[in-house]
Design an enzyme around this catalytic site. Structure first.
Site, PDB file in Angstrom:
ATOM      1  N   CYS A 231      -3.267   2.771  -5.499  1.00  0.00           N
ATOM      2  CA  CYS A 231      -2.502   3.631  -4.597  1.00  0.00           C
ATOM      3  C   CYS A 231      -1.102   3.926  -5.120  1.00  0.00           C
ATOM      4  O   CYS A 231      -0.577   5.019  -4.906  1.00  0.00           O
ATOM      5  CB  CYS A 231      -2.457   3.027  -3.193  1.00  0.00           C
ATOM      6  SG  CYS A 231      -1.736   1.368  -3.125  1.00  0.00           S
TER       7      CYS A 231
ATOM      8  N   HIS B 285       0.861  -1.177   0.000  1.00  0.00           N
ATOM      9  CA  HIS B 285       0.000   0.000   0.000  1.00  0.00           C
ATOM     10  C   HIS B 285       0.899   1.229   0.000  1.00  0.00           C
ATOM     11  O   HIS B 285       1.837   1.319   0.798  1.00  0.00           O
ATOM     12  CB  HIS B 285      -0.932  -0.009   1.219  1.00  0.00           C
ATOM     13  CG  HIS B 285      -1.895   1.124   1.204  1.00  0.00           C
ATOM     14  ND1 HIS B 285      -2.714   1.380   0.124  1.00  0.00           N
ATOM     15  CD2 HIS B 285      -2.162   2.087   2.120  1.00  0.00           C
ATOM     16  CE1 HIS B 285      -3.450   2.446   0.380  1.00  0.00           C
ATOM     17  NE2 HIS B 285      -3.118   2.905   1.589  1.00  0.00           N
TER      18      HIS B 285
ATOM     19  N   HIS C  83      -3.206   9.045   1.133  1.00  0.00           N
ATOM     20  CA  HIS C  83      -3.155   7.837   0.309  1.00  0.00           C
ATOM     21  C   HIS C  83      -4.514   7.550  -0.305  1.00  0.00           C
ATOM     22  O   HIS C  83      -5.539   8.044   0.141  1.00  0.00           O
ATOM     23  CB  HIS C  83      -2.624   6.645   1.110  1.00  0.00           C
ATOM     24  CG  HIS C  83      -3.279   6.435   2.440  1.00  0.00           C
ATOM     25  ND1 HIS C  83      -3.993   5.292   2.746  1.00  0.00           N
ATOM     26  CD2 HIS C  83      -3.314   7.195   3.562  1.00  0.00           C
ATOM     27  CE1 HIS C  83      -4.431   5.374   3.994  1.00  0.00           C
ATOM     28  NE2 HIS C  83      -4.036   6.517   4.515  1.00  0.00           N
TER      29      HIS C  83
END
Length: 192
Positions: free
Chosen positions: A152, A30, A42
């Site tokens: 992401c 991530h 994010h």
């Protein structure tokens, strides 16, 4: 930066850094942009998302942290439902290890990296521009989340470079997506 790891200590972070943490037993990472003061912007599946239509929909869990921002006194729930959120570094890491994505690496190092989604040949813009882009997207969104086409990592690379990959192909834009998708092709003797 090492050949196998971009692991960093919190004390070395600078505003504008592209950071990441591995999830689901190193299946995927991530990514986000560290903006300073222990905060990360994010892109998550929090908002409207588009599935991949593949088995990956069942294998990959949400890139949203398991800890809800509601349970963290430093984080607040997002006001809009478009997937770009701001959270504390602890919620972003979700118990994982902190890594920094590297920019402007040498071609030799880029090819030698074992896993995609950890570095790029491209150069980063200055930190103030990176943070401005991240804050702009926090307020305006980054489109529909799609693990293969708009994820992401794509968000963080756009914040760092201002470049977004737009292709007509149906799969794979980010480095980690390409490395995951190329593995079965490589075993079959094909290229992606």
């Amino acid at each position: 930066m090492g050949l196998f790891s971009n692991r960093v200590d919190r004390g070395t972070l600078k505003p504008g850094d592209h950071i990441y943490s591995w999830r689901a037993a190193y299946i995927y990472a991530h990514h986000g942009i560290y903006i300073g003061d222990d905060r990360v912007i994010h892109f998550t599946r929090h908002g409207h998302e588009v599935g991949t239509g593949t088995v990956l929909d069942h294998l990959l869990v949400s890139s949203s942290p398991a800890r809800s921002p509601l349970s963290c006194s430093a984080c607040t729930p997002p006001e809009v439902d478009h997937g770009v959120i701001s959270s504390c570094l602890d919620c972003f890491l979700d118990g994982g290890i902190l890594y920094r994505f590297e920019y402007a690496v040498s071609p030799i190092l880029f090819v030698a990296k074992v896993r995609g989604g950890t570095c790029t040949l491209g150069a980063s813009d200055p930190a103030d521009i990176v943070i401005h882009r991240a804050n702009y997207l926090l307020n305006n969104g980054f489109g529909h989340y799609n693990v293969l086409k708009n994820n992401c990592e794509d968000f963080a690379i756009y914040c760092k470079t201002g470049l977004v990959v737009v292709e007509q192909r149906s799969m794979g834009l980010s480095g980690q997506t390409a490395s995951i998708l190329s593995a079965p092709q490589w075993l079959l003797g094909r290229t992606v």
